[in-house]
Every structure is written in structure tokens, then in C-alpha cells.
Design an enzyme around this catalytic site. Sequence first.
Site, short mmCIF file in Angstrom:
data_model
loop_
_atom_site.label_atom_id
_atom_site.label_comp_id
_atom_site.label_asym_id
_atom_site.label_seq_id
_atom_site.Cartn_x
_atom_site.Cartn_y
_atom_site.Cartn_z
N LYS A 274 -16.09 -34.23 -37.89
CA LYS A 274 -14.78 -34.64 -37.96
C LYS A 274 -14.28 -35.21 -39.44
O LYS A 274 -14.97 -35.49 -40.32
CB LYS A 274 -14.35 -35.52 -37.09
CG LYS A 274 -14.27 -34.82 -35.71
CD LYS A 274 -13.95 -35.82 -34.45
CE LYS A 274 -13.96 -34.97 -33.04
NZ LYS A 274 -13.72 -35.59 -31.97
N ARG A 309 -21.87 -36.33 -28.50
CA ARG A 309 -21.30 -34.86 -28.64
C ARG A 309 -21.30 -34.45 -30.11
O ARG A 309 -20.90 -34.90 -30.86
CB ARG A 309 -19.93 -34.91 -28.08
CG ARG A 309 -19.17 -33.61 -27.92
CD ARG A 309 -17.78 -33.73 -27.38
NE ARG A 309 -17.28 -32.50 -27.32
CZ ARG A 309 -16.46 -31.60 -28.33
NH1 ARG A 309 -16.53 -32.08 -29.47
NH2 ARG A 309 -16.22 -30.32 -28.07
#
Length: 333
Positions: A274, A309
Amino acid sequence: MIPALRPVAEPAEACPGGLPLAGSALVRFARLRRHPDLAEVAADDLSPETRAAYAAPRPPLCGLSLDRPRIMGILNVTPDSFSDGGQLPDPAAVVARARAMAADILDIGGESTRPGAEPVPVADEVARVVPAIRALRDAGIATPISVDTRKAEVAAAALDAGADMVNDVSAGLYDPAMLPLVAARGVPVCLMHARGDPRTMQDDPRYGDVVTEVAAHLSDRADAALAAGVRPEAILLDPGIGFGKTVQHNLMLLRAAALYHGLGMPLLVGASRKRFIGALGGAEAAGDRMPGSVAVALHAAARGVQVLRVHDVAETRQALALWAALDGAGAAP
Ligand code: HH2
């Protein structure tokens, strides 16, 4: 109840007299710090209910024990996901990637929720995820499959095709039919915190106290799921890294990750590749953010987060194996 205590997580081998953090075989705690003043509380002084919320073992997820971190591998069958969009153009590519990944759980997504993304019509999302799930099952891949969707119709089609659980980044708020569906099917669901929707969520997000507000929201959404008939042991909670958060918000949530065990349910963290990793790690391209992503996965694992994840499954698994051997006194994940 909204938790306000953050266990001071320690490697199991360094904290022999402590309590297992959420039933972890690798992480323990003997002290907690009150949020936000950081006043210290001894684990021995907790009420029986609070002690159980932070320390009790979590039930298995899709047959996987949660006493050590599990890796959820990301398989986006989208043209436009921020990191891996367009990489899996057909079901054969999905099968090949899933085999190479060797994840504990596969998370199949047919709609990008990156900042600025537009919603995808149900029929298009079904046409992306269902053939991918069928192909995985037809290829004999028995790994539990999660479908990453905000829409009940997509979730239903994915479960019919062989998926085992639902990952809803809106925590049931996007589609009122989602929680009743999950309850009726008796499958696990991940409820994630998000602020606003993907189109607008990164437009100057503000919180009074992000750690407490996310805890309150997750508590509310877990209550909504329970009220819809979802079993408590079928709920996972996720603070939603990057969903309506600045770099500082993401850091505060990750530092406080152990506080969320006080909600009494297993936790999932999805920080892989991210933007904040690029911003802090000096990696402009998402594909260059693997090392920083592994660092964040280790940070979460060291705070007892049960499901990580990630895009880079093999790299994360290797890092976790070394961490477990060093900190967990040899109990490899
Ligand atoms: N992040 C993304 C998607 N789904 N689900 C959970 N539970 N937690 C997350 O943090 C999370 C998630 C966004 O990442 P990605 O799937 O890689 O990208 P995109 O949304 O662009 O497909």
C-alpha cells in the site's frame, strides 16, 4: 464494549509467565497499556471477561488453526487493481498463480477498491470471480477461498462456485443483503473498517482518535453481524489499512494492533504494497514495495494478528518462519 487496553506483546520465549495473546503459540503478554495515556496495567489484574477477550484461543478459520499467523494470498481478477491489476487475464493464469503462491487462504477479488476506483456492475464482477473460483476447484486446489466483494449477489455466486468465506471491505454497509446472506450460508466473514467509499476515502480523512474510532466501528459492525445471525466464531475484524487513512493513521493503527484483540475475535491486516509503504520506504512503484510489506507483516504477526493479506506469499512465509524460529522458540508457522 470498546477495548481500551493494548497488550504489550512479547515473544513467547521471552515471556514464559505471560498469557498467550489471543491464543497465540508465539506471542504472549504480561502487561497492557491503556489507550491513549499508556498507563500500565498488569494482566493479572484484568477481570475474567477482559482477560478472556484478549487471551482466549480463537476458533479455527476454514479448518485452519489460528494459534499462529496464516497467509491470505491476494488474487485480483481485475483489470485495474493498484498492484496486480491485469496480471491474471484468464482462469488458467489464476490457477498457475495460486499454485505458485501456496497460501493458506486465497482471496479472490473482482472489483478494485483502490482510492478513486469506481464500482463494478454485479454481472461484471460475477463474470470475473466465478470462472476463477471454478477453475481453482476443477484443478483440485483445496485451499480455502475467500471472495473479496461488497455485494451479496457476487458473494452468493462465489460461494456457489466453491468459495468458503466472504471478505467485505464495507463490513456489510454497502449492501444490506450481505450480512443476512453470510448468516444464511453459515460462512466466515471479514468485516473491515473503511471511511467513506473508494471514490472519496482518501480526500483528507480526519479522526479525533483513529485507534478508538476504528475499534468502535468494528465493535458496531460485529454487533450488526451478530444481530443478522452470523455466529461469533465466524467473524474476523480488520482495521482497514489505507481505507480513509493518512500515513500517520496507518502507523497509529498498526502500532495499536494488539488493542483490537480486546474485541475477542480474530484479526486480519492487509497492508501489502500500500501507498504508505511506498511513502515511508521510498518505493514509488507498488511492485517495489515487497520488503516494506514483509516488515509490516512481521510487525502485525508480532502483535498476534492471525491473518496477513499479502501479494508476496513466499517472501512473507520465509520471513515468518525465521521470526517464529527466533521469537516463538521454534514453533514454525
Ligand atoms: N485491501 C484491499 C482489498 N481488500 N480486504 C481486507 N480485508 N483488508 C484490506 O486491507 C484490503 C482488502 C486493497 O488492496 P488490493 O486488493 O491489493 O487492491 P485493489 O483494491 O486495487 O484490488
